[in-house]
Design a protein around this motif. Structure first.
Motif, PDB file in Angstrom:
ATOM      1  N   THR A   1       0.846  -1.186   0.000  1.00 36.73           N
ATOM      2  CA  THR A   1       0.000   0.000   0.000  1.00 36.73           C
ATOM      3  C   THR A   1       0.885   1.242   0.000  1.00 36.73           C
ATOM      4  O   THR A   1       1.938   1.261   0.645  1.00 36.73           O
TER       5      THR A   1
ATOM      6  N   THR B   1       0.483   5.784  -0.318  1.00 40.45           N
ATOM      7  CA  THR B   1      -0.351   6.972  -0.441  1.00 40.45           C
ATOM      8  C   THR B   1       0.343   7.966  -1.358  1.00 40.45           C
ATOM      9  O   THR B   1       1.525   8.277  -1.175  1.00 40.45           O
TER      10      THR B   1
ATOM     11  N   THR C   1      -4.917   6.499  -1.235  1.00 38.52           N
ATOM     12  CA  THR C   1      -4.118   5.381  -0.768  1.00 38.52           C
ATOM     13  C   THR C   1      -4.386   4.212  -1.698  1.00 38.52           C
ATOM     14  O   THR C   1      -5.533   3.786  -1.856  1.00 38.52           O
TER      15      THR C   1
ATOM     16  N   GLN D   1      -8.491   3.592  -2.097  1.00 40.09           N
ATOM     17  CA  GLN D   1      -8.981   3.347  -0.740  1.00 40.09           C
ATOM     18  C   GLN D   1     -10.460   2.982  -0.707  1.00 40.09           C
ATOM     19  O   GLN D   1     -10.949   2.464   0.297  1.00 40.09           O
TER      20      GLN D   1
END
Length: 138
Positions: A18, A20, A96, A122
């Protein structure tokens, strides 16, 4: 960093990470690419086109496929042969992203794997799809 060799990899293996997206990433990508399209640089222009903010460079998002292959699957023993990317939805600063790859083929003859990859935001929306072919040390 993972260090899978060709012998370690089998169809169905998956890895993900992950990240951002930040304004600093956008600035760095601009510095490297020189792409000054107003959709990426000017929030007012992007708003006029119906977006909630500056649209992240598609190739910035797709660059995470390089991270997927070079760090996670297979990792340090990787040499990218090709990456195909399809952009399904725009990405915005602050999103994200979850980048996931799944091995679909292992070619022992050529020492190459095929990884089907996807990037989701996200909200669980697929924003980018990819197909990665990578050479892997035996």
């Amino acid at each position: 960093m993972n260090s899978y060799t060709l012998a370690d990899i089998a169809p169905g293996m998956t890895e993900s990470f992950t990240v951002t997206v930040t304004e600093a990433m956008m600035d760095a990508f601009y510095a490297v690419s020189g792409d000054n399209s107003p959709i990426h640089m000017d929030a007012d222009y992007a708003a006029g086109r119906g977006y909630p903010g500056r649209v992240v460079y598609g190739m910035l998002g797709a660059s995470f496929f390089s991270t997927l292959a070079g760090v996670y699957l297979p990792g340090e023993h990787c040499l990218l042969h090709s990456v195909e990317a399809k952009f399904a939805k725009p990405v915005f600063i602050g999103d994200t992203l979850t980048v996931t790859g799944k091995v679909t083929e292992v070619n022992d003859t050529f020492g190459e794997i095929t990884v089907k990859a996807v990037i989701e935001n996200q909200n669980g929306q697929k924003v980018t799809r990819g197909l990665i072919k990578a050479g892997v040390a035996k």
